[in-house]
Design a protein around this motif. Structure first.
Motif, short mmCIF file in Angstrom:
data_model
loop_
_atom_site.label_atom_id
_atom_site.label_comp_id
_atom_site.label_asym_id
_atom_site.label_seq_id
_atom_site.Cartn_x
_atom_site.Cartn_y
_atom_site.Cartn_z
N THR A 64 0.83 -1.21 0.00
CA THR A 64 0.00 0.00 0.00
C THR A 64 0.87 1.26 0.00
O THR A 64 2.09 1.19 0.16
CB THR A 64 -0.86 0.03 1.27
OG1 THR A 64 0.03 0.06 2.39
CG2 THR A 64 -1.78 -1.18 1.36
N ASN A 65 0.19 2.38 -0.09
CA ASN A 65 0.88 3.67 -0.16
C ASN A 65 1.76 3.91 1.08
O ASN A 65 2.98 4.14 0.95
CB ASN A 65 -0.20 4.76 -0.29
CG ASN A 65 0.36 6.06 -0.82
OD1 ASN A 65 1.56 6.27 -0.82
ND2 ASN A 65 -0.52 6.94 -1.26
N ILE A 66 1.17 3.83 2.26
CA ILE A 66 1.94 4.17 3.46
C ILE A 66 3.02 3.12 3.77
O ILE A 66 4.16 3.47 4.07
CB ILE A 66 1.00 4.40 4.68
CG1 ILE A 66 1.82 4.94 5.87
CG2 ILE A 66 0.21 3.17 5.08
CD1 ILE A 66 0.98 5.51 6.99
N PHE A 67 2.68 1.83 3.63
CA PHE A 67 3.70 0.80 3.89
C PHE A 67 4.83 0.91 2.85
O PHE A 67 6.01 0.75 3.16
CB PHE A 67 3.09 -0.61 3.85
CG PHE A 67 2.08 -0.88 4.94
CD1 PHE A 67 2.02 -0.12 6.09
CD2 PHE A 67 1.17 -1.94 4.81
CE1 PHE A 67 1.09 -0.38 7.09
CE2 PHE A 67 0.24 -2.20 5.80
CZ PHE A 67 0.19 -1.43 6.94
N GLY A 68 4.44 1.21 1.61
CA GLY A 68 5.43 1.31 0.54
C GLY A 68 6.34 2.51 0.72
O GLY A 68 7.52 2.47 0.38
N ASP A 69 5.78 3.59 1.23
CA ASP A 69 6.57 4.79 1.50
C ASP A 69 7.73 4.43 2.44
O ASP A 69 8.91 4.74 2.19
CB ASP A 69 5.65 5.84 2.15
CG ASP A 69 6.30 7.19 2.27
OD1 ASP A 69 7.40 7.38 1.73
OD2 ASP A 69 5.71 8.08 2.92
N ILE A 70 7.39 3.72 3.49
CA ILE A 70 8.40 3.39 4.51
C ILE A 70 9.35 2.30 4.02
O ILE A 70 10.58 2.44 4.11
CB ILE A 70 7.69 2.95 5.81
CG1 ILE A 70 6.81 4.12 6.33
CG2 ILE A 70 8.69 2.50 6.86
CD1 ILE A 70 5.76 3.73 7.33
N LEU A 71 8.79 1.23 3.45
CA LEU A 71 9.66 0.11 3.04
C LEU A 71 10.57 0.48 1.87
O LEU A 71 11.71 0.00 1.79
CB LEU A 71 8.82 -1.11 2.67
CG LEU A 71 8.08 -1.79 3.82
CD1 LEU A 71 7.31 -3.01 3.31
CD2 LEU A 71 9.01 -2.21 4.95
N SER A 72 10.08 1.33 0.96
CA SER A 72 10.95 1.67 -0.18
C SER A 72 12.13 2.52 0.29
O SER A 72 13.24 2.39 -0.22
CB SER A 72 10.18 2.35 -1.31
OG SER A 72 9.61 3.55 -0.88
N ASP A 73 11.92 3.37 1.28
CA ASP A 73 13.04 4.14 1.84
C ASP A 73 14.01 3.21 2.58
O ASP A 73 15.23 3.39 2.49
CB ASP A 73 12.54 5.23 2.80
CG ASP A 73 12.35 6.55 2.06
OD1 ASP A 73 12.39 6.55 0.81
OD2 ASP A 73 12.13 7.58 2.73
N GLU A 74 13.46 2.24 3.29
CA GLU A 74 14.34 1.29 4.00
C GLU A 74 15.17 0.49 2.99
O GLU A 74 16.39 0.35 3.15
CB GLU A 74 13.50 0.34 4.86
CG GLU A 74 14.37 -0.57 5.72
CD GLU A 74 13.57 -1.64 6.45
OE1 GLU A 74 12.33 -1.62 6.42
OE2 GLU A 74 14.23 -2.51 7.06
N ALA A 75 14.50 0.04 1.91
CA ALA A 75 15.22 -0.73 0.88
C ALA A 75 16.31 0.12 0.24
O ALA A 75 17.41 -0.36 -0.05
CB ALA A 75 14.24 -1.25 -0.16
N SER A 76 16.02 1.42 0.02
CA SER A 76 17.02 2.31 -0.58
C SER A 76 18.22 2.43 0.34
O SER A 76 19.37 2.43 -0.09
CB SER A 76 16.49 3.72 -0.77
OG SER A 76 15.28 3.70 -1.42
N MET A 77 17.92 2.57 1.62
CA MET A 77 18.99 2.80 2.60
C MET A 77 19.96 1.64 2.64
O MET A 77 21.17 1.84 2.82
CB MET A 77 18.35 3.04 3.98
CG MET A 77 19.28 3.58 5.02
SD MET A 77 20.08 5.09 4.44
CE MET A 77 21.77 4.75 4.90
N ILE A 78 19.45 0.40 2.44
CA ILE A 78 20.40 -0.72 2.53
C ILE A 78 21.37 -0.73 1.35
O ILE A 78 22.41 -1.36 1.41
CB ILE A 78 19.70 -2.10 2.70
CG1 ILE A 78 18.87 -2.46 1.48
CG2 ILE A 78 18.86 -2.13 3.96
CD1 ILE A 78 18.26 -3.83 1.58
N THR A 79 21.04 -0.01 0.28
CA THR A 79 22.02 0.09 -0.81
C THR A 79 23.09 1.13 -0.46
O THR A 79 24.18 1.11 -1.01
CB THR A 79 21.39 0.52 -2.14
OG1 THR A 79 21.03 1.89 -2.06
CG2 THR A 79 20.17 -0.30 -2.49
N GLY A 80 22.76 2.06 0.42
CA GLY A 80 23.75 3.01 0.93
C GLY A 80 24.08 4.16 -0.01
O GLY A 80 24.98 4.94 0.28
#
Ligand code: NAD
Length: 366
Positions: free
Chosen positions: A244-260
Motif C-alpha cells: 500500500t501507499n503508506i507501507f510502501g513509503d516506509i519500506l521503499s526508503d528502507e530498501a534504498s537505505m540498505i544500498t547506501g
C-alpha cells in the motif's frame, strides 16, 4: 527505429545538473539505435514558482500529457521553504503524479558489487548483491483518505486518518506488480497487516484472486512489521514487493537505505498504458547544486526504466545499465560514492563516461 516524445522537467538544485547528463544518454541511444527522441523542456517546482507563480503551471501538465513519458530531475530548495504547503515546490510533484493518473511507484533497490562497501549491512548479508523492486500504491490509502479532528468525551481533542482501498484500486496495482514480477525473478511478496486491518484483509483477498492468472509467479504474503525486519536480516529473499501507499513509503526508503547510495537509485511512476514519469529518488541537494558534484547515475538509470517500461526497449535499457556497471567497475565515482582507491570525477565526466561506454568509445570524452 522508434519515434518517442519525452517531456523533460529538470526542476531545481541539482535537477538540471543530473538531467543534462540523462539527456546526453538519450541522444546517444538515438544515435546508436537510430531512434528519434523528441525532448521538450518544461518547468516544475521552485523554478516554476519563480516564472509563473505556480509549482505546477498548466503549460507543464499539458506538455506532459502531449508526450509519451516524462523525465524529471528534482524540486525544492531553501528559497521556497517558507511558502505555504500548497504553494511549495513539492506540491508540483504530488500534483503532476495525480494529474497524470500515475498510481504505481516502482522503486528498485540494487547493490552493485562495485559499491558493496556503501551498504550499512554486513558483507555476508549482501555478498551476492541485492536486486529488489518495491511496487508501491501511490494514489490511495491513508494519504488520501478522510481525515480530521474531533472532540472526544473524556480524552480531549483527537485526530484521525483513514486507510481505505477499493477493489479496483487494489486490483490495478496488484496486476501491475504481477506483470513486473513476470519480467524479473518471478517472485512476488505482498506486504500487508491483515492480522489487524480490514483494508489489508481485502488487499490480501484480491492478491490471492489475481494470483490465479499468474500461476508461474511464486506468491507469498508478509506482515509489514516482519517485512521491515526481513529487509535488513535477509534482503536476498525478496524479488518484487507490492504494498500500500503508506507501507510502501516506509519500506521503499528502507530498501534504498540498505544500498547506501541515494545518488544511484531511479524510480518510475506508472498508470494505465505505457505512459510513465521517471525520476531519481533523491532531492534537489541544494548544498552541491551547480558545482559539477552531483551523481547523475540515478537519473540516467531512470532513463533505463523509461526505455523498458514506457517504450518496451529492453536492449537499450540493458545497454544503459551495463554501461553504469562497467564505469563503476573501472573505479570511477562521483564524490558521494567515492572510497579509497577510486577515481573521483564530476557530474559531467560521469555522464561522458556512460555515454562513451554505450557508444563503445571507451574514455574518449572524459
Ligand atoms: P536530498 O536528497 O536533496 O539530499 C540529501 C543528501 O544527499 C545531501 O547531502 C545531498 O548533497 C546528497 N545527495 C542527494 N542526491 C545526490 C546526488 N545525486 N549526488 C550526490 N549527492 C546527493 O534531500 P534533502 O536535503 O532532504 O532535501 C533537499 C531539497 O530537496 C528539499 O527542498 C526537499 O524538499 C527536496 N526534495 C525533493 C525531492 C524530489 O524532488 N523528488 C525528494 C526529496 C527531497
Amino acid at each position: 527505429m522508434g519515434k518517442y516524445k519525452i517531456a523533460v522537467l529538470p526542476g531545481d538544485g541539482i535537477g538540471p545538473d543530473v538531467t543534462e547528463q540523462a539527456v546526453k544518454v538519450i541522444h546517444t541511444l538515438a544515435e546508436k539505435y537510430n531512434h528519434e527522441f523528441e525532448m521538450l523542456e518544461g518547468v516544475i517546482g521552485g523554478c516554476a514558482i519563480d516564472k509563473h507563480g505556480d509549482p505546477l503551471p498548466t503549460q507543464t501538465v499539458d506538455l506532459c500529457k502531449s508526450c509519451d513519458s516524462v523525465l524529471l530531475g528534482a524540486v525544492g530548495g531553501p528559497k521556497w521553504d517558507n511558502l505555504p504547503g500548497d504553494k511549495r515546490p513539492e506540491a508540483g510533484l504530488l500534483g503532476i503524479r495525480s494529474k497524470l493518473g500515475l498510481y504505481a511507484n516502482l522503486r528498485p533497490a540494487i547493490i552493485y558489487s562495485a559499491l558493496k562497501d556503501a551498504s550499512p549491512l554486513k558483507s555476508e548479508i549482501i555478498e551476492d548483491g541485492i536486486d529488489i523492486m518495491v511496487v508501491r500504491e501511490l494514489t490511495g490509502g491513508m494519504y488520501f483518505g478522510e481525515r480530521g479532528r474531533v472532540q472526544t468525551e473524556n480524552m480531549g481533542e483527537a485526530a484521525f486518518d483513514t486507510e481505505k482501498y477499493s477493489v479496483l484500486e487494489v486490483e490495478r496495482i496488484v496486476r501491475l506488480a504481477f506483470e513486473t514480477a513476470s519480467k524479473r525473478g518471478k517472485k512476488l511478496m505482498s506486504v500487508d497487516k491483515a492480522n489487524v486491518l480490514e483494508s489489508s484483509r481485502l488487499w490480501r483477498e484480491i492478491v490471492i484472486q489475481i494470483s490465479k492468472d499468474y500461476p508461474e509467479i511464486e506468491l507469498s504474503h508478509m506482515y509489514v512489521d516482519n517485512a521491515a525486519m526481513q529487509l535488513v536480516r535477509d534482503p536476498k529473499q525478496f524479488d518484487v514487493i507490492v504494498t500500500t501507499n503508506i507501507f510502501g513509503d516506509i519500506l521503499s526508503d528502507e530498501a534504498s537505505m540498505i544500498t547506501g547510495s541515494i545518488g544511484m537509485l531511479p524510480s518510475a511512476s506508472l498508470g494505465d498504458g505505457t505512459f510513465g514519469l521517471y525520476e531519481p529518488i533523491h532531492g534537489s541537494a541544494p548544498d552541491i547544486a551547480g558545482q559539477n558534484k552531483a551523481n547523475p547515475i540515478a537519473t540516467i538509470l531512470s532513463v533505463a526504466m523509461m526505455m523498458r517500461y514506457s517504450f518496451g526497449l529492453t536492449k537499450e535499457a540493458e545497454e544503459i545499465e551495463n554501461a553504469v556497471v562497467n564505469v563503476l567497475e573501472q573505479g570511477y565515482r562521483t564524490g558521494d560514492i567515492a572510497s579509497s582507491g577510486t577515481k573521483v570525477i564530476g557530474t559531467c565526466e560521469m555522464g561522458n563516461l556512460i555515454q562513451s561506454e554505450i557508444m563503445d568509445k571507451k574514455h574518449r570524452n572524459i
